[in-house]
Structures are given as C-alpha cells and as structure tokens.
Design a protein around this motif. Structure first.
Motif, PDB file in Angstrom:
ATOM      1  N   UNK A   1      26.216  27.676  52.907  1.00 45.11           N
ATOM      2  CA  UNK A   1      26.077  28.869  52.060  1.00 45.11           C
ATOM      3  C   UNK A   1      24.759  29.597  52.265  1.00 45.11           C
ATOM      4  N   UNK A   2      24.084  29.357  53.386  1.00 45.71           N
ATOM      5  CA  UNK A   2      22.795  30.017  53.636  1.00 45.71           C
ATOM      6  C   UNK A   2      22.986  31.279  54.476  1.00 45.71           C
ATOM      7  N   UNK A   3      22.066  32.247  54.366  1.00 43.90           N
ATOM      8  CA  UNK A   3      22.158  33.463  55.187  1.00 43.90           C
ATOM      9  C   UNK A   3      22.142  33.158  56.681  1.00 43.90           C
ATOM     10  N   UNK A   4      21.327  32.197  57.098  1.00 43.24           N
ATOM     11  CA  UNK A   4      21.200  31.883  58.518  1.00 43.24           C
ATOM     12  C   UNK A   4      22.504  31.324  59.095  1.00 43.24           C
ATOM     13  N   UNK A   5      23.109  30.393  58.384  1.00 40.24           N
ATOM     14  CA  UNK A   5      24.370  29.804  58.839  1.00 40.24           C
ATOM     15  C   UNK A   5      25.471  30.860  58.850  1.00 40.24           C
ATOM     16  N   UNK A   6      25.496  31.672  57.808  1.00 44.28           N
ATOM     17  CA  UNK A   6      26.521  32.708  57.714  1.00 44.28           C
ATOM     18  C   UNK A   6      26.404  33.710  58.863  1.00 44.28           C
ATOM     19  N   UNK A   7      25.195  34.103  59.189  1.00 41.75           N
ATOM     20  CA  UNK A   7      24.971  35.075  60.271  1.00 41.75           C
ATOM     21  C   UNK A   7      25.493  34.527  61.607  1.00 41.75           C
ATOM     22  N   UNK A   8      25.153  33.273  61.906  1.00 42.11           N
ATOM     23  CA  UNK A   8      25.612  32.653  63.150  1.00 42.11           C
ATOM     24  C   UNK A   8      27.129  32.481  63.151  1.00 42.11           C
ATOM     25  N   UNK A   9      27.689  32.176  61.987  1.00 42.46           N
ATOM     26  CA  UNK A   9      29.129  31.965  61.873  1.00 42.46           C
ATOM     27  C   UNK A   9      29.895  33.259  62.137  1.00 42.46           C
ATOM     28  N   UNK A  10      29.424  34.371  61.577  1.00 44.92           N
ATOM     29  CA  UNK A  10      30.095  35.657  61.798  1.00 44.92           C
ATOM     30  C   UNK A  10      30.117  35.993  63.290  1.00 44.92           C
ATOM     31  N   UNK A  11      28.993  35.788  63.956  1.00 44.94           N
ATOM     32  CA  UNK A  11      28.920  36.060  65.396  1.00 44.94           C
ATOM     33  C   UNK A  11      29.922  35.200  66.171  1.00 44.94           C
ATOM     34  N   UNK A  12      30.048  33.929  65.775  1.00 43.10           N
ATOM     35  CA  UNK A  12      30.986  33.034  66.462  1.00 43.10           C
ATOM     36  C   UNK A  12      32.435  33.440  66.197  1.00 43.10           C
ATOM     37  N   UNK A  13      32.719  33.940  64.994  1.00 42.23           N
ATOM     38  CA  UNK A  13      34.072  34.376  64.661  1.00 42.23           C
ATOM     39  C   UNK A  13      34.453  35.663  65.391  1.00 42.23           C
ATOM     40  N   UNK A  14      33.489  36.569  65.566  1.00 48.04           N
ATOM     41  CA  UNK A  14      33.747  37.780  66.354  1.00 48.04           C
ATOM     42  C   UNK A  14      34.158  37.384  67.766  1.00 48.04           C
ATOM     43  N   UNK A  15      33.422  36.438  68.349  1.00 48.94           N
ATOM     44  CA  UNK A  15      33.718  35.972  69.703  1.00 48.94           C
ATOM     45  C   UNK A  15      35.059  35.230  69.766  1.00 48.94           C
ATOM     46  N   UNK A  16      35.385  34.470  68.725  1.00 48.68           N
ATOM     47  CA  UNK A  16      36.625  33.691  68.691  1.00 48.68           C
ATOM     48  C   UNK A  16      37.858  34.586  68.644  1.00 48.68           C
ATOM     49  N   UNK A  17      37.821  35.632  67.806  1.00 47.23           N
ATOM     50  CA  UNK A  17      39.001  36.455  67.597  1.00 47.23           C
ATOM     51  C   UNK A  17      39.176  37.570  68.623  1.00 47.23           C
ATOM     52  N   UNK A  18      38.113  37.908  69.327  1.00 41.63           N
ATOM     53  CA  UNK A  18      38.181  39.003  70.303  1.00 41.63           C
ATOM     54  C   UNK A  18      39.301  38.803  71.326  1.00 41.63           C
ATOM     55  N   UNK A  19      39.390  37.659  72.021  1.00 41.05           N
ATOM     56  CA  UNK A  19      40.471  37.491  73.000  1.00 41.05           C
ATOM     57  C   UNK A  19      41.858  37.428  72.366  1.00 41.05           C
ATOM     58  N   UNK A  20      41.958  36.888  71.144  1.00 39.04           N
ATOM     59  CA  UNK A  20      43.250  36.800  70.449  1.00 39.04           C
ATOM     60  C   UNK A  20      43.782  38.192  70.173  1.00 39.04           C
ATOM     61  N   UNK A  21      42.940  39.066  69.667  1.00 42.92           N
ATOM     62  CA  UNK A  21      43.357  40.429  69.328  1.00 42.92           C
ATOM     63  C   UNK A  21      43.643  41.236  70.587  1.00 42.92           C
ATOM     64  N   UNK A  22      42.794  41.070  71.591  1.00 47.66           N
ATOM     65  CA  UNK A  22      42.993  41.810  72.838  1.00 47.66           C
ATOM     66  C   UNK A  22      44.299  41.394  73.519  1.00 47.66           C
ATOM     67  N   UNK A  23      44.614  40.090  73.452  1.00 54.93           N
ATOM     68  CA  UNK A  23      45.849  39.602  74.047  1.00 54.93           C
ATOM     69  C   UNK A  23      47.080  40.146  73.313  1.00 54.93           C
ATOM     70  N   UNK A  24      46.963  40.244  71.996  1.00 51.33           N
ATOM     71  CA  UNK A  24      48.067  40.785  71.205  1.00 51.33           C
ATOM     72  C   UNK A  24      48.240  42.281  71.450  1.00 51.33           C
ATOM     73  N   UNK A  25      47.156  42.936  71.848  1.00 51.67           N
ATOM     74  CA  UNK A  25      47.219  44.369  72.145  1.00 51.67           C
ATOM     75  C   UNK A  25      47.437  45.239  70.940  1.00 51.67           C
ATOM     76  N   UNK A  26      46.998  44.771  69.774  1.00 44.08           N
ATOM     77  CA  UNK A  26      47.173  45.547  68.542  1.00 44.08           C
ATOM     78  C   UNK A  26      45.803  46.055  68.086  1.00 44.08           C
ATOM     79  N   UNK A  27      45.648  47.368  68.126  1.00 45.38           N
ATOM     80  CA  UNK A  27      44.369  47.964  67.747  1.00 45.38           C
ATOM     81  C   UNK A  27      44.619  49.084  66.734  1.00 45.38           C
ATOM     82  N   UNK A  28      43.583  49.442  66.016  1.00 45.83           N
ATOM     83  CA  UNK A  28      43.668  50.523  65.038  1.00 45.83           C
ATOM     84  C   UNK A  28      42.519  51.492  65.271  1.00 45.83           C
ATOM     85  N   UNK A  29      42.761  52.743  64.945  1.00 47.89           N
ATOM     86  CA  UNK A  29      41.696  53.765  65.094  1.00 47.89           C
ATOM     87  C   UNK A  29      40.868  53.865  63.831  1.00 47.89           C
TER      88      UNK A  29
END
Length: 327
Positions: free
Chosen positions: A299-327
């Motif tokens: 529940x610390x700011x430091x852990x949360x910041x690193x976690x968000x960055x890791x989640x952005x990286x985790x979901x990027x290929x999943x979303x790109x593979x699905x090919x579903x984007x929004x404007x």
C-alpha cells in the motif's frame, strides 16, 4: 545600502516561503476532499471507493466526497484528476483500467506513468464468470463447449470499452479461441440488469458486484478467476478446475493524486489509506464482497508506482494482439 536592504528583504521573504508551504502541508486537510471515481455509481469500483472514503474521512478529520465522473472507459474521470490543482483536494480511485488505458486508447489526454502521484494500492478484487440463470450449461466445462458450438448466438455483455468486464471477456475469448457477440454498456449496473433480465447471456465481473447476485440466485456462477476458490463463494470452482488453463485475473484498485502534489500531502493520504486498510469494518465488508485489503507493504506509493508500470507492460501485448483500440 537601500539596494542591500531591499535584497535582504526579498531573501527573507523567499526563505520565509518554505516554512509557509510546509505549514500548509502540515495543516492539510482543512476542507473536504473530492475522490473521483471514473465510473457510474453503484458499480464495483464505486463500492470500494465509498468504503475507503468513509474510513479515511475519519482519519483525516475532513470528509472525502465521492464523485462519479464516468465515460470513456474511465479516462474522462482520470483526465479530470490529472489536470486538477495538485493540492491534495482532488484524488482518484481507479482500477486496472488505469494501466490498460495506456495502450487501449490511441489519444489518451494524459500520461498514465507521469501525470499522477501514486498514493497506494487498495485491493485486488477477483472476478466471476456469470450467466443468466436460465443458461443451459451446468458447469464451466460445459459452458466452454456451449460457447464454441453457439458462438454466433451467445451474447456477452460488459460495462464498456476498457472496463474490467471488457478485459476479462477479451481474455476468455482468447483462451477459447472463440469470438462472441459483445454488447458494451454504459456501466456495470445496466449490464447486470440485462443479465438478470435474460437479455444477454454472459458477463465476467468483479466479486464486489456479483457476489450478492450469485447468493440471491439471480445469476448463475460458473467460475472464479483466481488460483483458489473464494471463501465468500466456496461452491464456485476456479477456471482451472473447469479446464480453462492459465486463466487468472484480479482487478486491482489504486489511489492517485495529480502530479506535483506535495510529498507531505501524499504521505498524509497514504497514512490514512493504510489505516483504512486495517479498519475492521472495511476488512469485514471487503470479505463479504469476496476480496480483502492489500498488505501494508503493497500500500505504499513506491510499490504502487512500480506496479502500475509493470501492469502497463503486461497488458500492452494482450491488447495489441486482440486488436481492440478506442479513440
């Protein structure tokens, strides 16, 4: 001499500003705080926010007012916070969509990784695969076979592009290698209403929104998206038990302030958040909803910041593979 006197006066004024700024941070908060929830009232993220806001209000001595600013998959409300005055009086309570929006939206009006000060993680909420009560299959294995055989007839509902139910649906269809007709709604409430009413067949949503409906028998529960069964829903098997391998998703929630919010203010918000996560009332209510607060270490700011960055990286290929984007 006059110039020296004036210069000395300016120097004294400049140095005097530091204690003043510190004093303001020390006095914070002196008025109500607005907590933006970027989804409709009554949804799962709104439920989490109101429980946390109530407890934090007692700790801070000022009311935290939850404001629902829905639209655009949560990006409208998040964007409002990103542009808000960084004084600690406007904060954001968002879910996993904070990370997935970085890839999902082509024209995001803010930067997920640089336009916020992370306050802390709140909770990881499991999800459930549910259906209208009258759907034929008796278990998750039978549901998989049914979807594959009736892919053109099965209607999957979600709370809109970028919502947790949208992400879970994408993963489910990807795991089965089978597309379904998808109906996006303006929020979880309308989607759940149509599922209960039988207008749609399937939905995958957070336990904070589905546990009550499952226990009341208004919807049929097929599986939970966790490694192990949930205490709140002991009779509902996991996806793994039903033969859907490597299918695991939990919807984490986190708190944010605008970039530039003073560290002392972020620290006060974090301290109040940590206290709320140890509040017996919050713990008990979370348990009823099939979830629990994150550990104090997470529940610390430091852990949360690193976690968000890791989640952005985790979901990027999943979303790109699905090919579903929004404007």
């Amino acid at each position: 001499m006059k110039w020296k006197t004036v210069a000395a006066g300016f120097a004294a004024l400049a140095f005097g500003l530091v204690p003043l700024a510190g004093a303001k941070a020390q006095d914070y908060p002196t008025r109500a705080i607005s907590m933006i929830v970027p989804f409709a009232a009554g949804g799962p993220t709104d439920t989490v926010a109101r429980l946390i806001a109530e407890s934090m209000s007692r700790s801070l001595g000022q009311q935290i007012v939850v404001e629902n600013v829905g639209g655009a998959g949560g990006t409208r409300g998040a964007g409002q916070v990103a542009k808000a005055t960084p004084d600690g009086y406007t904060i954001l309570l968002h879910h996993i969509g904070q990370a997935t929006s970085a890839t999902l939206y082509r024209k995001l009006p803010y930067n997920v990784l640089t336009d916020f000060e992370e306050v802390g993680l709140v909770t990881d909420v499991p999800m459930t695969m549910i259906a209208k009560a009258s759907l034929e299959p008796k278990d998750i294995a039978a549901l998989v076979a049914y979807v594959k055989e009736n892919k053109d007839k099965v209607i999957y509902g979600n709370a809109g592009v970028g919502s947790a139910s949208h992400l879970c649906g994408m993963l489910f269809m990807s795991a089965l290698g089978t597309p379904m007709t998808t109906v996006p709604y303006q929020g979880t409430g309308p989607a759940m209403n149509d599922l209960v009413g039988g207008q749609i067949d399937l939905m995958c949503d957070q336990t904070t929104n589905t546990t009550g409906q499952i226990k009341a028998g208004k919807v049929k529960a097929y599986a939970v998206t966790t490694k192990n069964r949930l205490k709140a829903l002991p009779d509902v098997p996991t996806m793994q038990e039903g033969g859907v391998k490597d299918f695991e998703i939990a919807v984490w929630h986190g708190m944010y302030a605008p970039k530039g919010t003073p560290p002392a203010v972020v620290a006060k918000l974090n301290a109040a958040l940590k206290q709320a996560l140890q509040d017996p009332k919050v713990i008990a209510r979370f348990a009823d909803l099939g979830t629990e607060p994150v550990s104090q270490e997470r529940a610390t700011p430091e852990v949360h910041k690193a976690f968000v960055a890791s989640e952005v990286a985790k979901w990027k290929p999943v979303i790109e593979q699905a090919g579903i984007f929004a404007d």
